[in-house]
Scaffold this motif. Structure first.
Motif, PDB file in Angstrom:
ATOM      1  N   LEU A   1       0.801  -1.199   0.138  1.00  0.00           N
ATOM      2  CA  LEU A   1       0.114   0.009   0.032  1.00  0.00           C
ATOM      3  C   LEU A   1       1.035   1.317   0.061  1.00  0.00           C
ATOM      4  O   LEU A   1       0.604   2.336  -0.736  1.00  0.00           O
ATOM      5  CB  LEU A   1      -0.839   0.107   1.239  1.00  0.00           C
ATOM      6  N   VAL A   2       1.803   1.244   0.734  1.00  0.00           N
ATOM      7  CA  VAL A   2       2.755   2.443   0.973  1.00  0.00           C
ATOM      8  C   VAL A   2       3.459   2.506  -0.514  1.00  0.00           C
ATOM      9  O   VAL A   2       3.456   3.705  -1.106  1.00  0.00           O
ATOM     10  CB  VAL A   2       4.125   2.198   1.844  1.00  0.00           C
TER      11      VAL A   2
ATOM     12  N   LEU B   1       1.842  14.725  -7.865  1.00  0.00           N
ATOM     13  CA  LEU B   1       2.834  16.121  -7.357  1.00  0.00           C
ATOM     14  C   LEU B   1       3.270  16.445  -8.701  1.00  0.00           C
ATOM     15  O   LEU B   1       3.175  17.757  -9.156  1.00  0.00           O
ATOM     16  CB  LEU B   1       4.079  15.510  -6.528  1.00  0.00           C
TER      17      LEU B   1
ATOM     18  N   LYS C   1       1.420   6.929  -6.582  1.00  0.00           N
ATOM     19  CA  LYS C   1       0.211   7.863  -6.896  1.00  0.00           C
ATOM     20  C   LYS C   1       0.531   9.347  -6.388  1.00  0.00           C
ATOM     21  O   LYS C   1       0.446  10.289  -7.256  1.00  0.00           O
ATOM     22  CB  LYS C   1      -0.904   7.291  -6.055  1.00  0.00           C
ATOM     23  N   GLY C   2       1.118   9.265  -5.359  1.00  0.00           N
ATOM     24  CA  GLY C   2       1.773  10.742  -4.751  1.00  0.00           C
ATOM     25  C   GLY C   2       2.563  11.272  -5.710  1.00  0.00           C
ATOM     26  O   GLY C   2       2.347  12.662  -6.028  1.00  0.00           O
ATOM     27  N   LEU C   3       3.585  10.657  -6.282  1.00  0.00           N
ATOM     28  CA  LEU C   3       4.386  11.205  -7.123  1.00  0.00           C
ATOM     29  C   LEU C   3       3.803  11.691  -8.353  1.00  0.00           C
ATOM     30  O   LEU C   3       4.049  12.644  -8.915  1.00  0.00           O
ATOM     31  CB  LEU C   3       5.571  10.318  -7.417  1.00  0.00           C
TER      32      LEU C   3
ATOM     33  N   VAL D   1      -4.830  10.384  -1.557  1.00  0.00           N
ATOM     34  CA  VAL D   1      -5.634  10.147  -2.760  1.00  0.00           C
ATOM     35  C   VAL D   1      -6.194   8.956  -2.561  1.00  0.00           C
ATOM     36  O   VAL D   1      -7.466   9.056  -2.920  1.00  0.00           O
ATOM     37  CB  VAL D   1      -4.869  10.194  -3.837  1.00  0.00           C
TER      38      VAL D   1
ATOM     39  N   LYS E   1       0.729  12.220   0.293  1.00  0.00           N
ATOM     40  CA  LYS E   1      -0.013  12.544  -0.717  1.00  0.00           C
ATOM     41  C   LYS E   1      -0.926  11.302  -1.273  1.00  0.00           C
ATOM     42  O   LYS E   1      -2.379  11.271  -1.451  1.00  0.00           O
ATOM     43  CB  LYS E   1       0.418  13.387  -1.933  1.00  0.00           C
ATOM     44  N   GLY E   2      -0.194  10.453  -1.671  1.00  0.00           N
ATOM     45  CA  GLY E   2      -0.619   9.385  -2.307  1.00  0.00           C
ATOM     46  C   GLY E   2      -1.602   8.434  -1.278  1.00  0.00           C
ATOM     47  O   GLY E   2      -2.826   7.967  -1.920  1.00  0.00           O
ATOM     48  N   LEU E   3      -1.184   8.452  -0.117  1.00  0.00           N
ATOM     49  CA  LEU E   3      -2.171   7.828   0.958  1.00  0.00           C
ATOM     50  C   LEU E   3      -3.501   8.579   0.844  1.00  0.00           C
ATOM     51  O   LEU E   3      -4.730   8.027   0.982  1.00  0.00           O
ATOM     52  CB  LEU E   3      -1.419   7.524   2.153  1.00  0.00           C
TER      53      LEU E   3
ATOM     54  N   PHE F   1       6.651  12.998   1.230  1.00  0.00           N
ATOM     55  CA  PHE F   1       5.446  13.954   0.934  1.00  0.00           C
ATOM     56  C   PHE F   1       4.648  13.305  -0.184  1.00  0.00           C
ATOM     57  O   PHE F   1       3.456  13.383  -0.127  1.00  0.00           O
ATOM     58  CB  PHE F   1       6.116  15.206   0.177  1.00  0.00           C
ATOM     59  N   SER F   2       5.272  12.793  -1.276  1.00  0.00           N
ATOM     60  CA  SER F   2       4.625  11.978  -2.185  1.00  0.00           C
ATOM     61  C   SER F   2       3.649  10.745  -1.544  1.00  0.00           C
ATOM     62  O   SER F   2       2.415  10.548  -1.780  1.00  0.00           O
ATOM     63  CB  SER F   2       5.450  11.230  -3.180  1.00  0.00           C
ATOM     64  N   THR F   3       4.295  10.074  -0.487  1.00  0.00           N
ATOM     65  CA  THR F   3       3.601   8.995   0.115  1.00  0.00           C
ATOM     66  C   THR F   3       2.338   9.653   0.744  1.00  0.00           C
ATOM     67  O   THR F   3       1.567   8.882   0.630  1.00  0.00           O
ATOM     68  CB  THR F   3       4.476   8.344   0.984  1.00  0.00           C
TER      69      THR F   3
ATOM     70  N   PHE G   1       2.367   1.624  -3.429  1.00  0.00           N
ATOM     71  CA  PHE G   1       1.244   2.168  -4.543  1.00  0.00           C
ATOM     72  C   PHE G   1       1.102   3.757  -4.096  1.00  0.00           C
ATOM     73  O   PHE G   1       1.078   4.523  -5.280  1.00  0.00           O
ATOM     74  CB  PHE G   1       0.243   1.343  -4.233  1.00  0.00           C
ATOM     75  N   SER G   2       0.827   3.959  -3.035  1.00  0.00           N
ATOM     76  CA  SER G   2       0.784   5.253  -2.610  1.00  0.00           C
ATOM     77  C   SER G   2       1.765   6.206  -3.040  1.00  0.00           C
ATOM     78  O   SER G   2       1.500   7.468  -3.521  1.00  0.00           O
ATOM     79  CB  SER G   2       0.425   5.390  -0.946  1.00  0.00           C
ATOM     80  N   THR G   3       2.945   5.910  -2.748  1.00  0.00           N
ATOM     81  CA  THR G   3       4.048   6.672  -3.360  1.00  0.00           C
ATOM     82  C   THR G   3       4.165   7.251  -4.812  1.00  0.00           C
ATOM     83  O   THR G   3       4.352   8.144  -5.199  1.00  0.00           O
ATOM     84  CB  THR G   3       5.674   6.080  -2.864  1.00  0.00           C
TER      85      THR G   3
END
Lengths: 204, 204, 204, 204
Positions: free
Chosen positions: C162-163, C174, C169-171, D173, D169-171, D165-167, C165-167
């Motif tokens: 999950l972390v 951004l 997604k977050g990137l 989202v 943000k991604g979490l 930061f991306s992580t 995937f989130s990263t």
DNA sequence: GATGAATGAGATTTCATTCAT
DNA sequence: TATGAATGAAATCTCATTCAT
């Protein structure tokens, strides 16, 4: 060869008319799209426009057919043998194109023509013309009845003809717009009885 | 809480309804665009949609009005004094909302409702309902006439009611679709005579 | 039966999708009007509606494409040869559809899908589904790594997946929302190092 | 008296903001109409336009609030006592405005800001600015950690800050767009462990 | 100031008809 | 001649914003 191709053409034209009729009866003129007709007829857009210039023209063709058949059948009556009374009865049958009873579909189509006559000049023309000729026909029958002593002398033939035609029309509209089942036998009897009782000379 | 009076809103609503009615009567429902109504009413698009959810809803409101007025007037008859015969005469008058004669506009509107009932469920519902109630009313009058000796015992009240209603309807459609002038006096007389001759007990 | 080849239709469809994509990426879904798409595609309104039922359907088709391509590429990984570690690296590349670096446009499109998932049910469904499958895939790779001794036994595969995937997604978000230039080489290295340092068994 | 009226004004303003926030979170910015906000707030159109120049301005005010609160809380951290490690942990908490877990609503709102940043310049500015400042803050903490011996000397602070930061943000989202329940305890542990294992000097 | 009716530009969508192939 | 993709005018409806009361 020309014969075959002519026949083919007639068939195609009829296929279009039939499909369109079925749709117009079911959904109404405006709610039916050319695409619906394309789908129902199994033909292509181009093919349909090969036979009819426009959706309106197609509609008018349907009316023309309806109109001719009705009038021909009705006007043949006048020439026929038979009493004025029996002619009146038969014209009622014709108006509803009855087998046993008029088809709801037929009445719906007729309602469409009436409604469209508001905005389509040629449709209006035929509606008007049909009325005029049926009215003339009914008046003629009534006068014939007076002449041969079946009907009373003093009756207002014009008005009675109009009332009769209206009743046919009204029943058709009712049948088209309503879910009610109509017992056509009873209705015809009631209508004929009312009318003939009112105008006949014979006192039963 | 309203910033303008309820009366003001009612007036605006009526202005919209009136403009729409005039257009529908003249050109028909489908041939009338919201832009036409906007122009005729002098309001904006947004204003109209503030009062009515859709063009269809506007149309249905017109029907609702028509329907209520007609039924109210008609059903008041039953409670009234007077002979069954006179009630039958008056109900004919009401059906055509006559001053002297029914307005062609009114009849055109009614034809629109009939035609629309094919594709608009709520319109159909009201058309059906109206028929059912007027039919019941006519039947009641006929039965009242039988009870008090005005009308013959054996008559088929159901069918006669249906025929009467149909004749009204048919005259309305004719009047709406045809250019012919109708002499309403004569028609009424012919209709009443036909009907009453057929069902009345008195032999003149 | 088609008069133009399937290829031709496919091309036209793609032309529409491309034009819409470019606009959505640039201005956003709501800010892009069908007129914009008409103009950009060089087709007519009708043509576009011939290929897509609505603006929403067009949007969903874009998502479908995006979604399939991503998942296919990702899921092909699992079958491939190679260490779990290398698979993790490659999946990062895929997620950003990178040539050298992910395209900002791609990330903006993805952001639109996320935002739209709030109000468009089918979009939500695909967003959800994509997450579930990528999560499963990542978990599978992690477990594979554990099985073959690359990764530590005790790690919380679910959470790490999950972390990760989130990263990604977050990137992506951004990159889509920010003007900053990202040095993808460094980022990938940092991310991979952080992750692998944390989970790998080898002590260098 | 000025105090009361000022307070009143603040309350009204907040009432509008709250209502709008709730709607934006639930249906999204574009799917929420001013009428919706009028209804939800119990105020009048005029009143709302008295406080905010436009729907966009209202949205930007919400962002401003969100943005200030987040940054203030985060930037206060730097001045605080405590290890760099604990600061990193706490900033994660702040980012999700957690009680126990971040609210899905909050994350949805944040997603709206990201999506809107594509087409609303001021929104974009704040998104950008927020990123820059949080990134600076994270970098500062990392450097502080290096200075005081908590973190390894050679780490790429810039990239690690960006990944962190991306992580977050991604979490956010993911949480906003997905129905999945997230076990925030596990996630935080996994994230902190991954990160700190990778950058800490202590070998446990 | 507060109200909410009115505005109207602009959005999406439809569909009868055309015409290149 | 037949096909059906493409056309585009026109229709319905929305909604942020204004302003008379």
């Amino acid at each position: 060869m020309p014969k075959v191709s002519l026949l083919y053409k007639e068939n195609t034209r009829d296929k279009i008319l039939d499909s369109a009729k079925r749709l117009f009866e079911h959904k109404g003129y405006h709610e039916t799209s050319m695409d619906d007709i394309v789908e129902a007829s199994g033909l292509s857009k181009g093919a349909i426009y090969g036979y009819f210039d426009s959706k309106e023209a197609l509609f008018e063709s349907l009316q023309e057919k309806d109109y001719s058949e009705l009038l021909q059948a009705a006007e043949k009556l006048l020439a026929d043998e038979g009493s004025a009374k029996s002619k009146l009865e038969r014209i009622a049958d014709i108006y509803f194109l009855s087998h046993d009873s008029p088809s709801r579909e037929q009445c719906r189509m007729s309602l469409q023509f009436s409604a469209a006559s508001l905005s389509m000049r040629p449709v209006h023309g035929k509606v008007e013309n049909q009325y005029v000729r049926i009215h003339a026909l009914l008046t003629a029958i009534l006068k014939e009845g007076i002449r041969n002593g079946e009907f009373k002398k003093g009756i207002d033939t014009d008005s009675i003809a109009l009332v009769l035609f209206s009743t046919f029309k009204g029943l058709s509209v009712l049948w088209a717009t309503t879910d009610t089942e109509i017992d056509w036998k009873s209705i015809r009897n009631a209508l004929v009885k009312l009318t003939l009782d009112g105008i006949s000379t014979d006192r039963k």
